[in-house]
Design a protein around this motif. Structure first.
Motif, PDB file in Angstrom:
ATOM      1  N   ASP A 210     -11.151 121.645 -93.153  1.00  0.00           N
ATOM      2  CA  ASP A 210     -10.624 120.558 -93.995  1.00  0.00           C
ATOM      3  C   ASP A 210     -11.190 119.235 -93.475  1.00  0.00           C
ATOM      4  O   ASP A 210     -12.158 119.223 -92.711  1.00  0.00           O
ATOM      5  CB  ASP A 210      -9.081 120.573 -93.999  1.00  0.00           C
ATOM      6  N   ASN A 211     -10.568 118.123 -93.851  1.00  0.00           N
ATOM      7  CA  ASN A 211     -11.115 116.810 -93.450  1.00  0.00           C
ATOM      8  C   ASN A 211     -10.464 116.259 -92.171  1.00  0.00           C
ATOM      9  O   ASN A 211     -10.265 115.055 -92.016  1.00  0.00           O
ATOM     10  CB  ASN A 211     -10.960 115.783 -94.581  1.00  0.00           C
ATOM     11  N   THR A 212     -10.157 117.161 -91.226  1.00  0.00           N
ATOM     12  CA  THR A 212      -9.572 116.737 -89.948  1.00  0.00           C
ATOM     13  C   THR A 212     -10.435 115.690 -89.252  1.00  0.00           C
ATOM     14  O   THR A 212      -9.942 114.669 -88.765  1.00  0.00           O
ATOM     15  CB  THR A 212      -9.387 117.945 -89.019  1.00  0.00           C
ATOM     16  N   ARG A 213     -11.724 115.935 -89.213  1.00  0.00           N
ATOM     17  CA  ARG A 213     -12.636 115.022 -88.522  1.00  0.00           C
ATOM     18  C   ARG A 213     -12.550 113.609 -89.111  1.00  0.00           C
ATOM     19  O   ARG A 213     -12.462 112.619 -88.379  1.00  0.00           O
ATOM     20  CB  ARG A 213     -14.062 115.550 -88.627  1.00  0.00           C
ATOM     21  N   ASP A 214     -12.543 113.515 -90.435  1.00  0.00           N
ATOM     22  CA  ASP A 214     -12.484 112.199 -91.075  1.00  0.00           C
ATOM     23  C   ASP A 214     -11.166 111.494 -90.767  1.00  0.00           C
ATOM     24  O   ASP A 214     -11.134 110.284 -90.526  1.00  0.00           O
ATOM     25  CB  ASP A 214     -12.635 112.333 -92.598  1.00  0.00           C
ATOM     26  N   ILE A 215     -10.099 112.265 -90.777  1.00  0.00           N
ATOM     27  CA  ILE A 215      -8.779 111.685 -90.490  1.00  0.00           C
ATOM     28  C   ILE A 215      -8.768 111.115 -89.067  1.00  0.00           C
ATOM     29  O   ILE A 215      -8.350 109.986 -88.819  1.00  0.00           O
ATOM     30  CB  ILE A 215      -7.670 112.746 -90.640  1.00  0.00           C
ATOM     31  N   VAL A 216      -9.233 111.914 -88.116  1.00  0.00           N
ATOM     32  CA  VAL A 216      -9.194 111.495 -86.712  1.00  0.00           C
ATOM     33  C   VAL A 216     -10.104 110.292 -86.485  1.00  0.00           C
ATOM     34  O   VAL A 216      -9.697 109.280 -85.899  1.00  0.00           O
ATOM     35  CB  VAL A 216      -9.601 112.658 -85.776  1.00  0.00           C
ATOM     36  N   LEU A 217     -11.330 110.375 -86.984  1.00  0.00           N
ATOM     37  CA  LEU A 217     -12.269 109.281 -86.738  1.00  0.00           C
ATOM     38  C   LEU A 217     -11.907 108.035 -87.539  1.00  0.00           C
ATOM     39  O   LEU A 217     -12.367 106.934 -87.238  1.00  0.00           O
ATOM     40  CB  LEU A 217     -13.702 109.734 -87.055  1.00  0.00           C
ATOM     41  N   GLY A 218     -11.060 108.210 -88.542  1.00  0.00           N
ATOM     42  CA  GLY A 218     -10.594 107.066 -89.320  1.00  0.00           C
ATOM     43  C   GLY A 218      -9.550 106.222 -88.592  1.00  0.00           C
ATOM     44  O   GLY A 218      -9.251 105.100 -89.007  1.00  0.00           O
ATOM     45  N   ILE A 219      -9.030 106.724 -87.498  1.00  0.00           N
ATOM     46  CA  ILE A 219      -8.047 105.954 -86.716  1.00  0.00           C
ATOM     47  C   ILE A 219      -8.828 105.120 -85.710  1.00  0.00           C
ATOM     48  O   ILE A 219      -9.540 105.643 -84.858  1.00  0.00           O
ATOM     49  CB  ILE A 219      -7.068 106.880 -85.988  1.00  0.00           C
ATOM     50  N   SER A 220      -8.660 103.818 -85.802  1.00  0.00           N
ATOM     51  CA  SER A 220      -9.479 102.940 -84.977  1.00  0.00           C
ATOM     52  C   SER A 220      -8.802 102.667 -83.641  1.00  0.00           C
ATOM     53  O   SER A 220      -7.932 101.809 -83.527  1.00  0.00           O
ATOM     54  CB  SER A 220      -9.704 101.628 -85.747  1.00  0.00           C
ATOM     55  N   ASP A 221      -9.195 103.428 -82.655  1.00  0.00           N
ATOM     56  CA  ASP A 221      -8.677 103.171 -81.284  1.00  0.00           C
ATOM     57  C   ASP A 221      -9.682 103.780 -80.316  1.00  0.00           C
ATOM     58  O   ASP A 221      -9.955 104.986 -80.380  1.00  0.00           O
ATOM     59  CB  ASP A 221      -7.296 103.803 -81.096  1.00  0.00           C
ATOM     60  N   GLU A 222     -10.216 102.953 -79.431  1.00  0.00           N
ATOM     61  CA  GLU A 222     -11.296 103.430 -78.552  1.00  0.00           C
ATOM     62  C   GLU A 222     -10.789 104.464 -77.543  1.00  0.00           C
ATOM     63  O   GLU A 222     -11.600 105.129 -76.887  1.00  0.00           O
ATOM     64  CB  GLU A 222     -11.931 102.263 -77.807  1.00  0.00           C
ATOM     65  N   ARG A 223      -9.495 104.665 -77.472  1.00  0.00           N
ATOM     66  CA  ARG A 223      -8.967 105.670 -76.529  1.00  0.00           C
ATOM     67  C   ARG A 223      -8.988 107.079 -77.133  1.00  0.00           C
ATOM     68  O   ARG A 223      -8.690 108.054 -76.472  1.00  0.00           O
ATOM     69  CB  ARG A 223      -7.538 105.308 -76.125  1.00  0.00           C
ATOM     70  N   LEU A 224      -9.345 107.148 -78.394  1.00  0.00           N
ATOM     71  CA  LEU A 224      -9.379 108.424 -79.098  1.00  0.00           C
ATOM     72  C   LEU A 224     -10.753 109.064 -78.909  1.00  0.00           C
ATOM     73  O   LEU A 224     -11.770 108.442 -79.179  1.00  0.00           O
ATOM     74  CB  LEU A 224      -9.124 108.139 -80.579  1.00  0.00           C
ATOM     75  N   ARG A 225     -10.765 110.316 -78.433  1.00  0.00           N
ATOM     76  CA  ARG A 225     -12.038 111.011 -78.212  1.00  0.00           C
ATOM     77  C   ARG A 225     -11.984 112.329 -78.963  1.00  0.00           C
ATOM     78  O   ARG A 225     -11.076 113.138 -78.746  1.00  0.00           O
ATOM     79  CB  ARG A 225     -12.269 111.220 -76.715  1.00  0.00           C
ATOM     80  N   TYR A 226     -12.972 112.551 -79.778  1.00  0.00           N
ATOM     81  CA  TYR A 226     -12.986 113.728 -80.659  1.00  0.00           C
ATOM     82  C   TYR A 226     -14.087 114.683 -80.209  1.00  0.00           C
ATOM     83  O   TYR A 226     -15.225 114.276 -79.963  1.00  0.00           O
ATOM     84  CB  TYR A 226     -13.224 113.278 -82.098  1.00  0.00           C
ATOM     85  N   PHE A 227     -13.725 115.972 -80.084  1.00  0.00           N
ATOM     86  CA  PHE A 227     -14.700 117.013 -79.746  1.00  0.00           C
ATOM     87  C   PHE A 227     -14.525 118.161 -80.733  1.00  0.00           C
ATOM     88  O   PHE A 227     -13.406 118.427 -81.183  1.00  0.00           O
ATOM     89  CB  PHE A 227     -14.464 117.543 -78.322  1.00  0.00           C
ATOM     90  N   ARG A 228     -15.615 118.862 -80.990  1.00  0.00           N
ATOM     91  CA  ARG A 228     -15.515 119.982 -81.915  1.00  0.00           C
ATOM     92  C   ARG A 228     -16.099 121.228 -81.284  1.00  0.00           C
ATOM     93  O   ARG A 228     -17.096 121.185 -80.579  1.00  0.00           O
ATOM     94  CB  ARG A 228     -16.275 119.639 -83.198  1.00  0.00           C
ATOM     95  N   GLN A 229     -15.454 122.349 -81.540  1.00  0.00           N
ATOM     96  CA  GLN A 229     -16.038 123.630 -81.157  1.00  0.00           C
ATOM     97  C   GLN A 229     -15.847 124.562 -82.341  1.00  0.00           C
ATOM     98  O   GLN A 229     -15.005 124.320 -83.216  1.00  0.00           O
ATOM     99  CB  GLN A 229     -15.367 124.196 -79.904  1.00  0.00           C
ATOM    100  N   ASP A 230     -16.651 125.616 -82.382  1.00  0.00           N
ATOM    101  CA  ASP A 230     -16.642 126.456 -83.577  1.00  0.00           C
ATOM    102  C   ASP A 230     -15.695 127.640 -83.449  1.00  0.00           C
ATOM    103  O   ASP A 230     -16.107 128.747 -83.152  1.00  0.00           O
ATOM    104  CB  ASP A 230     -18.072 126.975 -83.867  1.00  0.00           C
TER     105      ASP A 230
END
Lengths: 206, 705
Positions: free
Chosen positions: B303-323
């Protein structure tokens, strides 16, 4: 620092250290094993406790039972603090525990096989297994595998050149049961300060 | 506080109007005592009234100077922390401006700390007699041998003369406690906390290594004679004797923080929860402790999890993806990438209550490697709440069922999580498995005494959808945990575990009131009420995020009693603003309606309740009947027999004014009689009668006018 021994209903045996006075608080207070040794020579217990916790003792190290003066002195030297007060001390002469085997201390990942024969001195191994992966203990005529939390002591120890001391402590505790008078680490030389500590309780090193 | 400089030792002096002669003598003796090491002196001037001369003196001596403007309050803790923040030494020491040191002392101190990094080195203070103030020391020069003979040893009851530790230790305990100010205890508290953090205490007592205190009139007794200061000193003592944590200043810290080394890493593993994860992230952003990072491991969302997470503007947020490697692998990846000292687990559909990180950090003390808390299940449709409490976790309490505290409430030392990763071969119950392995290994994880999470019940939970696997692995976990136990001991341990008590949590039976305001936006409407005065710039920042701001001012005659700012209809996306600004606030479920309709005004209710609590107290102490009349304008003397026995206060709410008349009646019947009379008046909106305390409202009559 006060050292005591604990036998729990769930089968664990432990050396427990309680920080006192000027001692730094201990991150981990217990060295646990999934089996209690049968033979419990006080000097060997003291040396095992010292390997696990002794460097944290600031002014006093109080044991459950009296130890020999030589072991007390070796503990002070190991601690690098000659004003460390180690007690109680028994000034009566006592024999060291008997033994003739060599005991190799190894960790989970060791795969070295032992080749004993009637001609040569017998070599035993004690495999100190991680308590988060193994439970219980298993014995053969050449080895004892025992679950322990000794691996955790390496976390802070590695930086201070004390990696493996807690596993060595497990070996010291079982040396008499396994008929050993010599103890060594697989692949690693034992530091001189530790050697003196081991010698003080009747254990030679290779 | 990482150290990349070549300075060996920094000595920080906290200073305020303490005399330049004294300061100069202290600095010169410290510099001479560095010997062959590279040392620096830092003077942290915390609120001196005249400081230009001090700055010139300090910088003229080649030292660092930092000035902080204050409201006049002296805080040695804050002064020293600010000094530490600009220090570069591998070893940090602090002392006072009335101390002088023999040559070579700080060189020796550096040697001892360097060779024993887990040591807190202290010097025993030697008090010079009355004849040796800073004036005499200046005139006659330091005479070390004489000072040794004539000085008196103060004894080891304080640690403020000189404390030296490795700089990593200052970082570990986060400096001196900034709640402490005015006088007393901050030095002992700091020393004891370094000990709780693992340092042994080392009083350096060697020939020639000396610290002497230049005589002056004592400050302690003067401070203790002032009743206001006595309260503050008592408050300092309370912290010293009762707060057993070693990490302080969690909600704010004057030492510069390294964003690359946050205190806590919040780990969220997620997969296809785009519709829920934003709320989880927002709940972390609203924490009272802001020194964190959030690590999101996306385990192959489609789904659009990545867009939701990266849409939150806070430099303390770190996003990683695995398959799609599974939840255990996702959590291990979070651990691998975590930079925080502690890892707090949060499920991607749960809500972290704002006090969670603060409460859990507070519970970390000697030999404790982690913390957990109670949680409340909430139905995502109905909002129904059920609390799940816990016992203190131990081998004994876990023995019977092999259970573990709610995973979404854990906060564990990152070193432990690295040593004991989640088992990636386990399909379900990997959290249980890990917790039992931690217990077997001797780690201590304690209950923090709080409800820390809201756990969402909805149709797609793992434990609902994968029940068979969960049962299977739970059985295996339990078997492993109990394997080494002789069968005849099993019933004994189980019985002991059953007898262990449940831990009480804040809120207790009223937990619903405590947590309900933090349910998701679709279940509640909340209002934020600020609990302290704020600056214009803070208000401006708040307005940017939450434009609807209502000011509520309470007057007695013309005197303002309180001024509250209320912000209605605050959503989760706005809540973090208050936390980020560090503004004290309460979150309530209040609804506002139009004053013109003269319906119940709940924001005003909040003020009225505050007023009642002030006059009656919240505890029943004596029989009192309080009559409260609320009117939309002043009651005229014609309409109202006598207002002289009423205490009048006004609440200004937006552009409206409410008048509250409060009177104490001798009996309930008198109160009812007056209430009936007053409610007939056109100006009166509401009449209340209270008995004894603000919670015991006997009567409410809304006139409907």
């Amino acid at each position: 620092m006060k050292i005591s021994l604990v036998n729990e209903l769930n089968g664990r045996f432990g050396i427990v250290a309680e920080a006192q006075g000027y001692d730094g608080a201990l991150w981990l207070r217990e060295l646990w094993l999934d089996r209690r040794p049968v033979a419990m020579h006080q000097d060997r217990i003291a040396v095992a406790a010292t390997l696990a916790f002794g460097r944290k003792a600031a002014n006093e190290l109080t044991l459950e039972s009296a130890i020999s003066p030589g072991t007390a002195q070796a503990i002070k030297n190991f601690n690098s603090n000659l004003s460390l007060n180690v007690s109680p001390v028994d000034y009566n002469q006592k024999r060291f525990p008997e033994g003739s085997n060599a005991l190799r201390v190894v960790g989970d990942d060791s795969s070295a096989a032992l080749a004993n024969s009637v001609e040569a001195r017998r070599e035993m191994s004690i495999r100190v297994l991680r308590s988060d992966r193994f439970a219980g203990s298993l014995m053969s005529m050449e080895s004892l595998s025992i679950s322990s939390n000794a691996f955790i002591f390496d976390v802070n120890a590695a930086e201070q050149g004390e990696k493996g001391f807690a596993r060595l402590a497990v070996g010291v505790l079982f040396a008499e049961d396994l008929g050993a008078d010599t103890i060594f680490y697989e692949g690693t030389a034992i530091p001189e300060t530790v050697r003196d500590l081991l010698i003080s309780c009747g254990l030679k090193t290779k | 506080m990482t150290n990349t400089s070549s300075i060996d030792l920094s000595v920080v002096i906290g200073f305020k109007n303490w005399g330049l002669n004294r300061l100069e003598l202290a600095i010169r003796s410290i510099r001479e005592s560095f010997g062959s090491i590279k040392g620096e002196v830092v003077v942290s001037d915390y609120g001196s009234t005249e400081f230009a001369e001090t700055k010139a003196l300090v910088e003229g001596l080649g030292c660092k100077y930092i000035y902080t403007e204050t409201d006049g309050t002296w805080s040695r803790s804050r002064a020293l922390n600010i000094g530490f923040s600009i220090s570069e030494g591998a070893v940090l020491a602090c002392t006072d401006a009335d101390m002088i040191f023999t040559p070579g002392t700080f060189q020796r101190i550096f040697e001892v700390v360097s060779s024993n990094p887990a040591s807190t080195v202290l010097l025993e203070c030697r008090d010079l007699p009355k004849e040796w103030t800073d004036v005499e020391v200046r005139e006659k020069g330091a005479q070390w041998l004489l000072f040794d003979e004539i000085s008196g040893l103060r004894g080891r009851w304080g640690m403020g003369g000189m404390v030296a530790v490795h700089r990593e230790v200052v970082s570990k305990v986060r400096g001196l406690d900034e709640r402490m100010h005015t006088y007393g205890c901050e030095d002992i508290d700091f020393g004891e906390r370094t000990q709780r953090a693992g340092n042994r205490i080392l009083w350096l007592d060697e020939p020639g290594i000396r610290m002497f205190h230049m005589w002056h009139e004592p400050s302690g007794p003067a401070a203790e004679a002032n009743p206001n200061d006595l309260k503050i000193i008592d408050a300092n003592r309370y912290i010293l004797y009762n707060d057993k944590s070693f990490i302080r200043n969690t909600t704010s810290w004057l030492c510069a923080e390294d964003p690359g080394k946050p205190l806590v890493s919040v780990a969220i593993a997620t997969r296809n929860r785009a519709h829920l994860i934003e709320n989880s992230i927002q709940s972390v952003l609203a924490q009272t402790v802001q020194d964190f990072e959030i690590i999101i491991i996306d385990d192959g969302s489609t789904d659009n999890t990545r867009d939701i997470v990266l849409g939150i503007s806070d430099e303390r947020l770190r996003y990683f993806r695995q398959d799609g490697l599974g939840i255990a692998a996702a959590r291990n990846l979070a651990t691998k990438n975590a930079r925080g000292r502690y890892i707090a687990v949060l499920d991607d559909d749960d809500i972290m209550l704002p006090w969670r990180l603060e409460a859990q950090l507070k519970s970390i003390t000697n030999g404790i490697q982690g913390s957990y808390g109670a949680f409340v299940n909430f139905d995502n449709e109905s909002g129904d709440l059920t609390i799940f409490n816990e016992k203190n976790a131990s081998v004994t309490t876990a023995f019977e069922r092999g259970g573990a505290p709610g995973h979404s409430t854990w906060m564990i030392d990152a070193a432990v999580m690295r040593m004991l990763p989640y088992d990636e071969t386990i399909v379900s119950g990997e959290d249980n498995n890990l917790f039992l392995r931690m217990l077997r290994s001797g780690f201590r994880i304690v209950h923090c005494g709080e409800i820390v999470s809201l756990r969402r019940l909805h149709g797609h939970q793992i434990t609902q959808n994968d029940g068979n696997s969960h049962v299977r692995f739970a059985g295996l976990n339990r078997y492993f945990f109990r394997f080494n136990t002789a069968s005849h001991n099993v019933p004994k341990i189980e019985e002991l575990g059953r007898k262990m008590p449940w831990v009480s949590v804040r809120g207790g039976k009223d937990f619903e009131n405590l947590v309900r305001p933090y349910l998701p936006d679709h279940l509640v409407r909340r209002t934020v009420v600020l609990d302290e005065e704020i600056s214009e710039s803070q208000l401006a920042q708040i307005r940017e995020a939450a434009p609807e701001v209502v000011g509520v001012t309470r007057f007695r005659q013309t005197e303002i009693i309180s001024r509250t700012i209320a912000l209605p209809h605050i959503t989760w996306s706005q809540l973090h603003v208050f936390a980020k600004l560090g503004v004290k606030h309460s979150v309530k479920i209040l609804e506002t309606e139009s004053l013109e309709n003269k319906k119940s005004l709940n924001i005003v209710d909040h003020e009225i309740n505050s007023f009642i609590e002030e006059s009656l107290g919240s505890k029943k102490n004596k029989e009192q009947i309080k009559l409260l009349v609320i009117a939309d304008r002043l009651l005229s003397s014609d309409a109202f027999e006598s207002t002289s026995d009423f205490d009048l206060q006004r609440i200004v709410y937006g552009d409206q004014t409410i008048h509250i008349y409060a009177s104490t009646c001798d009996s309930f019947s008198m109160a009812i009689g007056k209430a009936k009379l007053l409610q007939s008046l056109e100006e009166v909106v509401r009449v209340d009668v209270f008995l004894n305390d603000a919670k015991s409202r006997l009567l409410t009559k809304v006139t409907g006018k």
